[in-house]
Design a protein around this motif. Structure first.
Motif, PDB file in Angstrom:
ATOM      1  N   ILE B 179     -29.515  -5.448  -2.795  1.00 16.36           N
ATOM      2  CA  ILE B 179     -29.465  -4.256  -1.954  1.00 16.36           C
ATOM      3  C   ILE B 179     -30.563  -4.286  -0.900  1.00 16.36           C
ATOM      4  O   ILE B 179     -30.947  -3.266  -0.360  1.00 16.36           O
ATOM      5  N   ASN B 180     -31.063  -5.492  -0.603  1.00  9.48           N
ATOM      6  CA  ASN B 180     -32.119  -5.646   0.387  1.00  9.48           C
ATOM      7  C   ASN B 180     -31.569  -5.480   1.807  1.00  9.48           C
ATOM      8  O   ASN B 180     -30.549  -6.044   2.163  1.00  9.48           O
ATOM      9  N   ALA B 390     -33.016   0.479   0.154  1.00 10.29           N
ATOM     10  CA  ALA B 390     -32.584   0.007  -1.168  1.00 10.29           C
ATOM     11  C   ALA B 390     -32.392   1.183  -2.118  1.00 10.29           C
ATOM     12  O   ALA B 390     -31.404   1.264  -2.849  1.00 10.29           O
ATOM     13  N   GLU B 391     -33.334   2.123  -2.090  1.00 10.37           N
ATOM     14  CA  GLU B 391     -33.277   3.271  -2.992  1.00 10.37           C
ATOM     15  C   GLU B 391     -32.044   4.127  -2.725  1.00 10.37           C
ATOM     16  O   GLU B 391     -31.304   4.488  -3.645  1.00 10.37           O
ATOM     17  N   ALA B 406     -26.041   8.293   1.868  1.00  5.61           N
ATOM     18  CA  ALA B 406     -27.159   7.364   1.693  1.00  5.61           C
ATOM     19  C   ALA B 406     -27.669   6.864   3.034  1.00  5.61           C
ATOM     20  O   ALA B 406     -28.877   6.784   3.264  1.00  5.61           O
ATOM     21  N   LEU B 407     -26.719   6.542   3.925  1.00  5.58           N
ATOM     22  CA  LEU B 407     -27.126   6.041   5.240  1.00  5.58           C
ATOM     23  C   LEU B 407     -27.801   7.149   6.048  1.00  5.58           C
ATOM     24  O   LEU B 407     -28.821   6.910   6.711  1.00  5.58           O
ATOM     25  N   ALA B 408     -27.256   8.357   5.963  1.00  9.60           N
ATOM     26  CA  ALA B 408     -27.868   9.482   6.693  1.00  9.60           C
ATOM     27  C   ALA B 408     -29.287   9.729   6.170  1.00  9.60           C
ATOM     28  O   ALA B 408     -30.223   9.945   6.954  1.00  9.60           O
ATOM     29  N   ASN B 409     -29.467   9.693   4.841  1.00 11.28           N
ATOM     30  CA  ASN B 409     -30.804   9.862   4.268  1.00 11.28           C
ATOM     31  C   ASN B 409     -31.749   8.763   4.741  1.00 11.28           C
ATOM     32  O   ASN B 409     -32.910   9.025   5.066  1.00 11.28           O
TER      33      ASN B 409
END
Lengths: 294, 428
Positions: B179-180, B390-391, B406-409
């Motif tokens: 997930i890098n 990654a988180e 997740a992308l927005a965060n």
């Protein structure tokens, strides 16, 4: 009034100076530096720093990630500390009763103290490995039910168990010592009045053990906030998905991996205040009920 | 000892004018062995300078120790730093740009894809590219053949079709990655010719903002999440080996996207004939642009006397020679990145040898046509952003949030980092 063993305060200070110096160098100075940096924006390589007043605190306190990790810290403090006191308490009471294996147990239970937090993390990492660890059979029955690498709750549980294992020796020693120091006249008197082992334990031993219990609980609460670092760094690295990023690990990650010295310092100051508040609260709320005189 | 050291030093300077310098690096395993071999070869090649090469355990630890050492004033003159720290170092005021320190060195010989990453918008080269890698696509021939797949997949569509076939054939891990952000968005965006942040990934200003929540990058991330859900894609923690590349070495996973620097460890485990190494997959209908150079580069640190800087430069000169580069490539799978080294490889007739298998596809993807967004990543506190990415995406793969959330965060938290970085260096 007792006579001072030293002729002058100067000599006393002289003997104390190595310790004072060490504490100053490794505690007070870094603390002062952390407080200073929390008011600056500090460049990692020391190229320059800008005074920003309380901006760092405003930023940290309005950051949902900070509150999330603070909440996780609180959850860990309670869920990890309580079993880390209760389990040693049960073990100590059992060992104190002189059961058949208690002499061996008294020795064996102290050994984990010799293992560093990071080593415990590595070992429990293997024990809880979903493919080769002891819970592998669970996964064979229900695939994916145990997965600390991807499931936040599973990862949190591994931390709690490792922390419990880590806390047993010290708490066990303190509680057992407390139990063994109790005069057996009370128990004998209670036995004469027909009290069984359970009643004796609950009405006589536990209340008399209050000073040690209080001491262990205060230490465990404050320690669990800080000491989890070694376990987190070796077992979960704050993951998965930030589920085990307790504040102490977030400070490390922000400061050392993210080069955000100012943000890390600000959170350090806040964490320090929190630990002081928790210890103070425990003393205010609980110590009044603890009777040190027997 | 204390009395002896100055005396000994004096004796040595009068004898050979030897200058001792230290060089810090972060690699481990077979790559570390190759670095140490290069140090030894340099020391043996002349008696004027002596370099002591000190391993720091990892890129991140190396950076942490360098920061602490620099603040304390006992840092070495030469340090290897990883790609993600580039902007932090450029603005640190702690380094001397190599093109300034050594204006006569043949910097033009570096291929643009390797050079642009460490170069300012006005052409000042800050560090010397060293262990240069890029993203490549690996498959396990036997596993693919067993499932009846004849052709090595080239596009994402083909990769996923192959993954479905493998899954039906009973392979538990058809395609593995981690997930890098380096793999998932940096190299992906570059070769599809799009930025991950405005201002050309920060090259044109500190006021950049992340844009990974839109366009083909967001589409790809959503696809990954779907493919993961379908059981076609597995990440580190879901493999028995607990690491995507180790899982490939162990024959657990059939396909991976990985660094060219991992090639030697794969051939050691599986044999050079058992794997294929090709260009990283594109989506159909997209034009291929260059990937970024990954790995690490060598930085000259301020605060040392002339003799030490000179010794460090001599070592840099040595590492830059075509012979030393090819030696290093053969031992590791990292890429030769100067035209002169590539010429030597060509003229030596070893270009088809298995130890240079990554050089072909590696140079093809690094050397593909670029645009303003494929020069590199020039974003502050970027190491921390990789962790945030990654988180957040991990939470999406777990099903806690959607990939779009997740992308927005990541964008929101990443932009906060960028603004703070801007403020931290506003005084400069």
């Amino acid at each position: 009034m007792t006579q001072s063993p030293f002729r002058s305060r100067l000599i006393a200070l002289l003997f104390l100076s190595p310790l004072i110096l060490l504490t100053a160098l490794f505690f007070y100075w870094p603390v002062a530096e952390a407080i200073r940096w929390s008011f600056f924006l500090e460049q990692p390589f020391g190229g320059g720093s800008t005074f920003v007043g309380l901006a760092n605190f405003r930023r940290v306190l309005s950051d949902p990630e900070f509150w999330k990790s603070l909440k996780l810290t609180g959850i860990f403090m309670v869920t990890a500390s309580v079993p880390a006191v209760l389990v040693p308490l049960v073990l100590a009471m059992a060992a104190d009763r002189g059961l058949r294996t208690s002499r061996i147990a008294r020795n064996v239970l102290v050994w984990p103290k010799g293992v560093a937090g990071a080593s415990i993390g590595v070992i429990f990492g293997f024990i809880f490995n979903p493919f080769v660890g002891i819970l592998t059979p669970l996964n064979q029955l229900w695939p994916g039910i145990w997965s600390p690498g991807t499931d936040g709750v599973d990862a949190f549980i591994t931390l709690i168990v490792a922390n419990l294992w880590n806390g047993i020796p010290f708490n066990f020693v303190i509680l057992l010592a407390g139990l063994q120091a109790l005069p057996d006249t009370y128990s004998k008197a209670a036995a004469l009045d027909g009290a069984g082992p359970w009643r004796q334990a609950l009405d006589i031993r536990l209340p008399l053990l209050a000073p040690q219990l209080f001491f262990v609980l205060v230490l465990e609460f404050t320690e669990s906030i800080i000491n989890a670092f070694g376990l987190i760094d070796t077992m979960t690295r704050g993951g998965p998905g930030g589920a085990t990023t307790l504040l102490v690990y977030k400070i490390y990650a922000d400061g050392f991996k993210g080069y955000d010295l100012s943000g890390a310092s600000t959170q350090t100051v806040l964490l320090m205040i929190l630990v002081l508040l928790i210890a103070a609260a425990q003393f205010l709320l609980m110590e009044r009920r603890v009777k040190y005189e027997r | 000892m204390r009395f002896l050291t100055p005396l000994a030093a004096l004796a040595m300077t009068t004898a050979a004018h030897a200058t001792d310098i230290e060089f810090w690096y972060g690699n481990t395993g077979s790559n570390e062995k190759a670095i140490l071999a290069a140090c030894e070869a340099f020391n043996a090649s002349q008696d004027q300078d002596h370099v002591s090469c000190v391993g720091q355990g990892s890129y991140e630890a190396g950076m942490q120790k360098a920061i602490a050492a620099y603040r304390a004033g006992n840092h070495p003159v030469l340090i290897q730093f990883f790609d993600a720290g580039t902007l932090d170092l450029m603005l640190s005021g702690a380094v001397i740009p190599v093109s300034e320190a050594m204006p006569d060195a043949p910097w033009d010989s570096y291929i643009p894809g390797a050079r642009a990453y460490y170069e300012t918008a006005d052409g000042k080269l800050f560090s010397q590219p060293y262990n240069s890698s890029t993203l490549l696509f690996y498959t396990n021939k036997a596993m693919l053949a067993e499932a009846g797949i004849e052709k090595t997949p080239e596009t994402w569509e083909e990769v996923i079709a192959a993954a479905r076939t493998l899954k039906e054939a009973g392979v538990s891990c058809p395609f593995a990655t981690d997930i890098n952000a380096w793999r998932q968005i940096e190299q992906f965006a570059a070769r599809h010719g799009v930025p991950i942040a405005t201002q050309s990934n920060g090259y044109d200003g500190l006021d950049a903002e992340y844009v990974i929540d839109q366009g083909i990058v967001a589409q790809h991330m959503n696809n990954l999440a779907d493919w993961h859900e379908e059981g076609l894609v597995r990440f580190d923690a879901e493999t028995k080996a607990a690491k995507y590349n180790a899982a490939f070495s162990a024959g657990e996973c059939a396909m991976i996207e990985g660094s060219s620097g991992g090639y030697t460890s794969f051939t050691e485990a599986l044999g050079a004939d058992a794997i294929t190494v090709t260009l990283p997959p594109m989506y159909e209908g997209q034009t291929r642009h260059n990937t970024f150079v990954g790995g690490a580069s060598l930085w000259l640190m301020k605060g040392h006397d002339e003799a030490e800087v000179k010794a460090a430069q001599n070592f840099l000169d040595y590492l830059r020679t075509p012979e030393a580069q090819l030696e290093f490539t053969a031992a590791t799978g990292y890429l030769p990145v100067t035209q002169s080294a590539l010429d030597l490889l060509e003229s030596s007739g070893r270009a088809d040898a298995p130890e240079f298998a990554t050089a072909g596809p590696g140079m093809e993807t690094l050397g593909a046509p670029g645009n303003a967004d494929t020069r590199g990543i020039r974003l502050g506190f970027y190491v921390q952003f990789r962790d945030i990415f990654a988180e957040e995406t991990q939470r999406a793969y777990n099903g806690d949030i959607t990939m779009d959330e997740a992308l927005a965060n990541s964008v929101r938290r990443g932009n906060e980092l960028l603004r703070r970085f801007e403020a931290t260096y506003a005084a400069n």
